[in-house]
Design a protein around this motif. Sequence first.
Motif, PDB file in Angstrom:
ATOM      1  N   VAL A   3       0.823  -1.210   0.000  1.00  0.00           N
ATOM      2  CA  VAL A   3       0.000   0.000   0.000  1.00  0.00           C
ATOM      3  C   VAL A   3       0.858   1.261   0.000  1.00  0.00           C
ATOM      4  O   VAL A   3       0.593   2.201  -0.757  1.00  0.00           O
ATOM      5  CB  VAL A   3      -0.976   0.003   1.203  1.00  0.00           C
ATOM      6  CG1 VAL A   3      -1.751   1.315   1.268  1.00  0.00           C
ATOM      7  CG2 VAL A   3      -1.941  -1.157   1.117  1.00  0.00           C
ATOM      8  N   PHE A   4       1.886   1.291   0.830  1.00  0.00           N
ATOM      9  CA  PHE A   4       2.733   2.481   0.904  1.00  0.00           C
ATOM     10  C   PHE A   4       3.410   2.756  -0.439  1.00  0.00           C
ATOM     11  O   PHE A   4       3.509   3.903  -0.875  1.00  0.00           O
ATOM     12  CB  PHE A   4       3.770   2.334   2.019  1.00  0.00           C
ATOM     13  CG  PHE A   4       4.471   3.616   2.341  1.00  0.00           C
ATOM     14  CD1 PHE A   4       3.843   4.612   3.073  1.00  0.00           C
ATOM     15  CD2 PHE A   4       5.761   3.842   1.894  1.00  0.00           C
ATOM     16  CE1 PHE A   4       4.488   5.809   3.363  1.00  0.00           C
ATOM     17  CE2 PHE A   4       6.417   5.039   2.172  1.00  0.00           C
ATOM     18  CZ  PHE A   4       5.767   6.024   2.916  1.00  0.00           C
ATOM     19  N   GLU A   5       3.847   1.701  -1.110  1.00  0.00           N
ATOM     20  CA  GLU A   5       4.450   1.869  -2.438  1.00  0.00           C
ATOM     21  C   GLU A   5       3.417   2.400  -3.443  1.00  0.00           C
ATOM     22  O   GLU A   5       3.736   3.270  -4.256  1.00  0.00           O
ATOM     23  CB  GLU A   5       5.030   0.541  -2.927  1.00  0.00           C
ATOM     24  CG  GLU A   5       6.261   0.108  -2.156  1.00  0.00           C
ATOM     25  CD  GLU A   5       6.686  -1.327  -2.456  1.00  0.00           C
ATOM     26  OE1 GLU A   5       7.883  -1.619  -2.285  1.00  0.00           O
ATOM     27  OE2 GLU A   5       5.826  -2.145  -2.845  1.00  0.00           O
ATOM     28  N   ILE A   7       0.856   4.263  -2.765  1.00  0.00           N
ATOM     29  CA  ILE A   7       0.646   5.674  -2.444  1.00  0.00           C
ATOM     30  C   ILE A   7       1.753   6.519  -3.073  1.00  0.00           C
ATOM     31  O   ILE A   7       1.486   7.569  -3.661  1.00  0.00           O
ATOM     32  CB  ILE A   7       0.594   5.883  -0.910  1.00  0.00           C
ATOM     33  CG1 ILE A   7      -0.675   5.246  -0.340  1.00  0.00           C
ATOM     34  CG2 ILE A   7       0.664   7.364  -0.554  1.00  0.00           C
ATOM     35  CD1 ILE A   7      -0.679   5.112   1.177  1.00  0.00           C
ATOM     36  N   GLY A   8       2.996   6.055  -2.972  1.00  0.00           N
ATOM     37  CA  GLY A   8       4.126   6.789  -3.543  1.00  0.00           C
ATOM     38  C   GLY A   8       4.151   6.779  -5.061  1.00  0.00           C
ATOM     39  O   GLY A   8       4.603   7.741  -5.692  1.00  0.00           O
ATOM     40  N   GLU A   9       3.655   5.715  -5.667  1.00  0.00           N
ATOM     41  CA  GLU A   9       3.668   5.577  -7.126  1.00  0.00           C
ATOM     42  C   GLU A   9       2.520   6.306  -7.819  1.00  0.00           C
ATOM     43  O   GLU A   9       2.611   6.652  -8.986  1.00  0.00           O
ATOM     44  CB  GLU A   9       3.596   4.098  -7.518  1.00  0.00           C
ATOM     45  CG  GLU A   9       4.869   3.330  -7.250  1.00  0.00           C
ATOM     46  CD  GLU A   9       6.003   3.764  -8.163  1.00  0.00           C
ATOM     47  OE1 GLU A   9       5.778   3.962  -9.370  1.00  0.00           O
ATOM     48  OE2 GLU A   9       7.118   3.911  -7.647  1.00  0.00           O
ATOM     49  N   ARG A  10       1.417   6.528  -7.135  1.00  0.00           N
ATOM     50  CA  ARG A  10       0.232   7.116  -7.744  1.00  0.00           C
ATOM     51  C   ARG A  10       0.512   8.510  -8.284  1.00  0.00           C
ATOM     52  O   ARG A  10       1.138   9.324  -7.642  1.00  0.00           O
ATOM     53  CB  ARG A  10      -0.902   7.194  -6.708  1.00  0.00           C
ATOM     54  CG  ARG A  10      -2.233   7.546  -7.343  1.00  0.00           C
ATOM     55  CD  ARG A  10      -2.979   8.621  -6.567  1.00  0.00           C
ATOM     56  NE  ARG A  10      -2.235   9.837  -6.332  1.00  0.00           N
ATOM     57  CZ  ARG A  10      -2.186  10.893  -7.168  1.00  0.00           C
ATOM     58  NH1 ARG A  10      -2.800  10.849  -8.334  1.00  0.00           N
ATOM     59  NH2 ARG A  10      -1.509  11.979  -6.849  1.00  0.00           N
ATOM     60  N   LYS A  11       0.077   8.730  -9.509  1.00  0.00           N
ATOM     61  CA  LYS A  11       0.234  10.036 -10.155  1.00  0.00           C
ATOM     62  C   LYS A  11      -1.058  10.345 -10.891  1.00  0.00           C
ATOM     63  O   LYS A  11      -1.796   9.438 -11.265  1.00  0.00           O
ATOM     64  CB  LYS A  11       1.390  10.005 -11.156  1.00  0.00           C
ATOM     65  CG  LYS A  11       2.733   9.736 -10.533  1.00  0.00           C
ATOM     66  CD  LYS A  11       3.801   9.556 -11.595  1.00  0.00           C
ATOM     67  CE  LYS A  11       5.121   9.223 -10.919  1.00  0.00           C
ATOM     68  NZ  LYS A  11       6.064   8.639 -11.839  1.00  0.00           N
ATOM     69  N   SER A  12      -1.310  11.610 -11.131  1.00  0.00           N
ATOM     70  CA  SER A  12      -2.461  12.001 -11.943  1.00  0.00           C
ATOM     71  C   SER A  12      -2.089  11.845 -13.411  1.00  0.00           C
ATOM     72  O   SER A  12      -1.220  12.550 -13.918  1.00  0.00           O
ATOM     73  CB  SER A  12      -2.862  13.448 -11.643  1.00  0.00           C
ATOM     74  OG  SER A  12      -3.351  13.544 -10.327  1.00  0.00           O
ATOM     75  N   ILE A  13      -2.752  10.903 -14.070  1.00  0.00           N
ATOM     76  CA  ILE A  13      -2.458  10.588 -15.468  1.00  0.00           C
ATOM     77  C   ILE A  13      -3.472  11.287 -16.363  1.00  0.00           C
ATOM     78  O   ILE A  13      -4.681  11.160 -16.178  1.00  0.00           O
ATOM     79  CB  ILE A  13      -2.495   9.059 -15.696  1.00  0.00           C
ATOM     80  CG1 ILE A  13      -1.444   8.361 -14.809  1.00  0.00           C
ATOM     81  CG2 ILE A  13      -2.302   8.719 -17.174  1.00  0.00           C
ATOM     82  CD1 ILE A  13      -0.013   8.791 -15.065  1.00  0.00           C
ATOM     83  N   VAL A 102     -13.174   6.036  -3.316  1.00  0.00           N
ATOM     84  CA  VAL A 102     -12.425   6.401  -4.526  1.00  0.00           C
ATOM     85  C   VAL A 102     -10.926   6.279  -4.274  1.00  0.00           C
ATOM     86  O   VAL A 102     -10.183   5.805  -5.135  1.00  0.00           O
ATOM     87  CB  VAL A 102     -12.829   7.806  -5.024  1.00  0.00           C
ATOM     88  CG1 VAL A 102     -11.887   8.300  -6.117  1.00  0.00           C
ATOM     89  CG2 VAL A 102     -14.265   7.785  -5.547  1.00  0.00           C
ATOM     90  N   SER A 103     -10.466   6.662  -3.104  1.00  0.00           N
ATOM     91  CA  SER A 103      -9.041   6.498  -2.775  1.00  0.00           C
ATOM     92  C   SER A 103      -8.641   5.033  -2.827  1.00  0.00           C
ATOM     93  O   SER A 103      -7.580   4.693  -3.368  1.00  0.00           O
ATOM     94  CB  SER A 103      -8.742   7.072  -1.386  1.00  0.00           C
ATOM     95  OG  SER A 103      -8.899   8.467  -1.372  1.00  0.00           O
ATOM     96  N   PHE A 104      -9.469   4.163  -2.272  1.00  0.00           N
ATOM     97  CA  PHE A 104      -9.180   2.729  -2.323  1.00  0.00           C
ATOM     98  C   PHE A 104      -9.097   2.256  -3.778  1.00  0.00           C
ATOM     99  O   PHE A 104      -8.190   1.506  -4.153  1.00  0.00           O
ATOM    100  CB  PHE A 104     -10.254   1.935  -1.580  1.00  0.00           C
ATOM    101  CG  PHE A 104     -10.087   1.863  -0.093  1.00  0.00           C
ATOM    102  CD1 PHE A 104      -9.501   2.881   0.648  1.00  0.00           C
ATOM    103  CD2 PHE A 104     -10.541   0.757   0.595  1.00  0.00           C
ATOM    104  CE1 PHE A 104      -9.363   2.804   2.023  1.00  0.00           C
ATOM    105  CE2 PHE A 104     -10.403   0.657   1.981  1.00  0.00           C
ATOM    106  CZ  PHE A 104      -9.820   1.679   2.696  1.00  0.00           C
ATOM    107  N   MET A 105     -10.046   2.692  -4.621  1.00  0.00           N
ATOM    108  CA  MET A 105     -10.042   2.269  -6.020  1.00  0.00           C
ATOM    109  C   MET A 105      -8.791   2.755  -6.741  1.00  0.00           C
ATOM    110  O   MET A 105      -8.182   1.996  -7.511  1.00  0.00           O
ATOM    111  CB  MET A 105     -11.296   2.781  -6.740  1.00  0.00           C
ATOM    112  CG  MET A 105     -12.552   2.045  -6.353  1.00  0.00           C
ATOM    113  SD  MET A 105     -13.950   2.425  -7.440  1.00  0.00           S
ATOM    114  CE  MET A 105     -14.484   3.977  -6.748  1.00  0.00           C
ATOM    115  N   ILE A 106      -8.409   3.994  -6.502  1.00  0.00           N
ATOM    116  CA  ILE A 106      -7.239   4.563  -7.167  1.00  0.00           C
ATOM    117  C   ILE A 106      -5.960   3.854  -6.729  1.00  0.00           C
ATOM    118  O   ILE A 106      -5.086   3.574  -7.554  1.00  0.00           O
ATOM    119  CB  ILE A 106      -7.193   6.088  -6.938  1.00  0.00           C
ATOM    120  CG1 ILE A 106      -8.244   6.755  -7.832  1.00  0.00           C
ATOM    121  CG2 ILE A 106      -5.808   6.663  -7.190  1.00  0.00           C
ATOM    122  CD1 ILE A 106      -8.419   8.245  -7.609  1.00  0.00           C
ATOM    123  N   LEU A 107      -5.862   3.528  -5.450  1.00  0.00           N
ATOM    124  CA  LEU A 107      -4.670   2.801  -4.985  1.00  0.00           C
ATOM    125  C   LEU A 107      -4.632   1.385  -5.547  1.00  0.00           C
ATOM    126  O   LEU A 107      -3.567   0.890  -5.920  1.00  0.00           O
ATOM    127  CB  LEU A 107      -4.608   2.794  -3.460  1.00  0.00           C
ATOM    128  CG  LEU A 107      -4.313   4.154  -2.841  1.00  0.00           C
ATOM    129  CD1 LEU A 107      -4.383   4.076  -1.324  1.00  0.00           C
ATOM    130  CD2 LEU A 107      -2.958   4.686  -3.299  1.00  0.00           C
TER     131      LEU A 107
END
Length: 170
Positions: A3-5, A7-13, A102-107
Motif C-alpha cells: 500500500v505504501f508503495e 501511495i508513492g507511485e500514484r500520479k495524476s495521469i 475512490v481512494s481505495f479504487m485509485i490505490l
Amino acid sequence: MNVFEAIGERKSIRKYKDIEVEEEKLEKILESARIAPSAANRQEWKFLVVKNKETRDKLIDAAHGQKFVGQAPITIVACSTESERVMPCGQYAYTVDLSIAVSFMILEATEIGLGTCWLGAYDEGKVKETLGIPSDIRVPAMFTLGYADENPAPRPRKALDDIVCYERYE
C-alpha cells in the motif's frame, strides 16, 4: 507492491494508451470500493462505469473541456444515494465515504498497473444530465482509468514537519 508503495507511485495521469482495461482488473478495482468503510457501514453509494466512447466524449464538456476524459478508456463516477446525513463531527457522510472508496479504487488501480486522475473540475449538473443521474443524487467524485501513456515527474510535497503537529494544533 504494498500500500505504501502504491501511495508513492500514484500520479495524476492525463494521457492514456488506447488499450482496453481487462474486466478482471476493473472488477478488482470496483471490489475495493465495495469493501471500503463507510459511516455506520451504510454504503450509500453507486459507481457508474462509463466505457462508451460517445458518452465519454460528452463527459469532456461536463469536465470543462479536459480532453483526457474522452481519451481514457473508462471513467468511474461516484454517486451518493443519500446526501443529507451529517455525521456527529459535522461533516456530510457522503463526501467522506466516497472519498475513502475512490481512494481505495485509485490505490488498487495503481497496484495493478493502471493510471488514474481524480477529477475535481466538472459540472455536476452536466454529468447528471449526460448519465441520467437523478437530481437528488450527488456526484462528489469521478476519475479516469486506463493504461498510462505518460510518466509525469513526482510533484513536490511539503515536509512532514510542515503538515504534522502533536498534541495541539500549532
